[in-house]
Design an enzyme around this catalytic site. Structure first.
Site, PDB file in Angstrom:
ATOM      1  NE  ARG A  58     -10.915  -0.999   0.856  1.00  0.00           N
ATOM      2  CZ  ARG A  58     -11.131  -2.305   0.853  1.00  0.00           C
ATOM      3  NH1 ARG A  58     -12.342  -2.767   1.010  1.00  0.00           N
ATOM      4  NH2 ARG A  58     -10.141  -3.168   0.698  1.00  0.00           N
ATOM      5  CB  THR A  59      -7.540   3.682  -3.246  1.00  0.00           C
ATOM      6  OG1 THR A  59      -7.439   3.454  -1.843  1.00  0.00           O
ATOM      7  CG2 THR A  59      -7.033   5.079  -3.546  1.00  0.00           C
ATOM      8  CE  LYS A  87       5.061  -3.329 -23.991  1.00  0.00           C
ATOM      9  NZ  LYS A  87       4.513  -2.428 -25.021  1.00  0.00           N
ATOM     10  NE  ARG A 108      -2.902   2.245  -3.339  1.00  0.00           N
ATOM     11  CZ  ARG A 108      -3.847   1.708  -2.564  1.00  0.00           C
ATOM     12  NH1 ARG A 108      -4.135   0.414  -2.672  1.00  0.00           N
ATOM     13  NH2 ARG A 108      -4.501   2.447  -1.695  1.00  0.00           N
ATOM     14  CG  HIS A 136      -3.608   6.332   1.193  1.00  0.00           C
ATOM     15  ND1 HIS A 136      -4.343   6.990   0.228  1.00  0.00           N
ATOM     16  CD2 HIS A 136      -4.069   5.061   1.215  1.00  0.00           C
ATOM     17  CE1 HIS A 136      -5.213   6.136  -0.303  1.00  0.00           C
ATOM     18  NE2 HIS A 136      -5.066   4.967   0.284  1.00  0.00           N
TER      19      HIS A 136
HETATM   20  C1  NCD Z   1      -4.905   1.194   2.782  1.00  0.00           C
HETATM   21  C2  NCD Z   1      -3.714   1.351   1.877  1.00  0.00           C
HETATM   22  O1  NCD Z   1      -3.706   0.858   0.765  1.00  0.00           O
HETATM   23  O2  NCD Z   1      -2.803   2.013   2.339  1.00  0.00           O
HETATM   24  N1  NCD Z   1      -6.099   0.865   2.169  1.00  0.00           N
HETATM   25  C3  NCD Z   1      -6.817   1.820   1.501  1.00  0.00           C
HETATM   26  O3  NCD Z   1      -6.329   2.570   0.697  1.00  0.00           O
HETATM   27  N2  NCD Z   1      -8.114   1.905   1.824  1.00  0.00           N
HETATM   28  C4  NCD Z   1      -4.633   0.391   3.974  1.00  0.00           C
HETATM   29  C5  NCD Z   1      -4.063  -0.983   3.811  1.00  0.00           C
HETATM   30  O4  NCD Z   1      -3.785  -1.446   2.717  1.00  0.00           O
HETATM   31  O5  NCD Z   1      -3.910  -1.632   4.848  1.00  0.00           O
END
Ligand code: NCD
Length: 309
Positions: A58-59, A87, A108, A136
């Site tokens: 999703r993100t 590397k 991320r 997040h």
């Molecule tokens: C979450 C995350 O990656 O922190 N998901 C997200 O970004 N929608 C929650 C999760 O991974 O459980």
């Protein structure tokens, strides 16, 4: 006056209520502008880099969709293995490189504090899409937007946060936003996965009403919103411990219909087993609408930090 131009989006605690409101209002305006066309040209010629050192569905796709719908373009990678990290390149050098290409960076990374580290060397604004078990913030903003959208308001609502509150970065960011809205927070977790005590203490010092319980049924009875989360398997050093805890809380349709049929059900996703599939068809199961809302909120953030809105 809210001005987020050039700002990094690193954690929930950085925002004032006025800024949160402004981001949600801009998201709402962009949503309306997209009602009669698939995309805008607000970010035409701009480049977003999505640097995902950790898995994501999703993100990353939400950031990328947001940029495409703003009329901009996207470069990036979706795993550490496909970048020069494999590397031995340092995060700082990767960021300095990408900074030469992109106007805004979404990332991320498994390390807590990595987004802040990136922001310290990047000229482009950095949007934290999850730093380990840390924060997040873009997810938390879209969660608040969803509560407001589903229930018409945030002030005075009772939010139940259930599951892995120790490692869950979406709830760590979320509580920093809910505190501006006099939300009552009910935290449901097994003992081993409770919200870190220093976060709870700080919320209480700030006048936030926080209740902690191990019973999902008791909490559900009080909830306006039930926010379920996944047990964060990847953060456990002991897999046996994960196996013991993974079935701690399972929300079923029967429970909702018996205890609180009006509750709004949310989840950042991915879900593993914590919400049974028969919940999905309830009209107040909001978790897939929540995914859709993420695009508007991320459009707002990209447009604001680049100063295009
Ligand atoms: C979450 C995350 O990656 O922190 N998901 C997200 O970004 N929608 C929650 C999760 O991974 O459980």
């Amino acid at each position: 006056m809210v001005n987020l131009k050039g700002k990094d989006i690193l954690d929930g605690a950085q925002f004032s209520r006025e800024e949160i409101e402004h981001i949600m209002d801009v998201a709402e305006r962009l949503r309306r502008r997209l009602q009669d066309k698939p995309s805008l040209d607000l970010l035409k010629g701009y480049v977003l880099a999505t640097l995902f050192f950790e898995p994501s569905t999703r993100t990353r796709l939400s950031f990328e969709t947001a940029m495409h719908r703003l009329g901009g373009s996207v470069v990036g990678f979706s795993s550490a293995e496909s970048s020069s990290t494999s590397k031995g390149e340092t995060l700082a050098d990767t960021i300095r490189t990408v900074d030469q290409y992109a106007d805004v960076i979404a990332m991320r990374h498994p390390q807590v504090g990595s987004a802040r580290e990136a922001a310290a060397v990047a000229n482009a604004p950095v949007l934290n899409g999850g730093d380990g078990a840390g924060q997040h913030p873009t997810q938390a903003l879209l969660d608040l937007y969803t509560v407001r959208h589903e229930r018409g308001k945030l002030d005075g609502t009772t939010i139940v946060l259930c599951g892995d509150l120790k490692y869950g970065r979406t709830v760590h960011a979320g509580v920093e936003l809910y505190k501006h809205y006099r939300c009552r927070l009910v935290m449901v977790a097994p003992d081993q996965l409770k919200m870190p005590a220093e976060i709870v203490a700080r919320l209480r010092e700030n006048g936030v009403e926080v209740e902690e319980t191990a019973s999902l049924e008791d909490a559900l009875a009080k909830a306006d919103v039930l926010y379920m989360t996944r047990i964060q398997k990847e953060r456990f050093s002991d897999t046996a411990e994960y196996e013991r805890l993974k079935g701690s809380y399972i929300l079923t349709r029967e429970m909702i219909e018996r205890i609180n049929p009006g509750v709004t059900i949310m989840h950042p996703l991915p879900r593993v087993n914590e919400i049974t599939a028969d919940v999905d068809s309830l009209k107040n199961a909001a978790y897939f609408r929540q995914v859709g809302n993420g695009v508007f909120v991320r459009m707002a953030l990209i447009a604001l930090v680049t100063g295009r809105i």
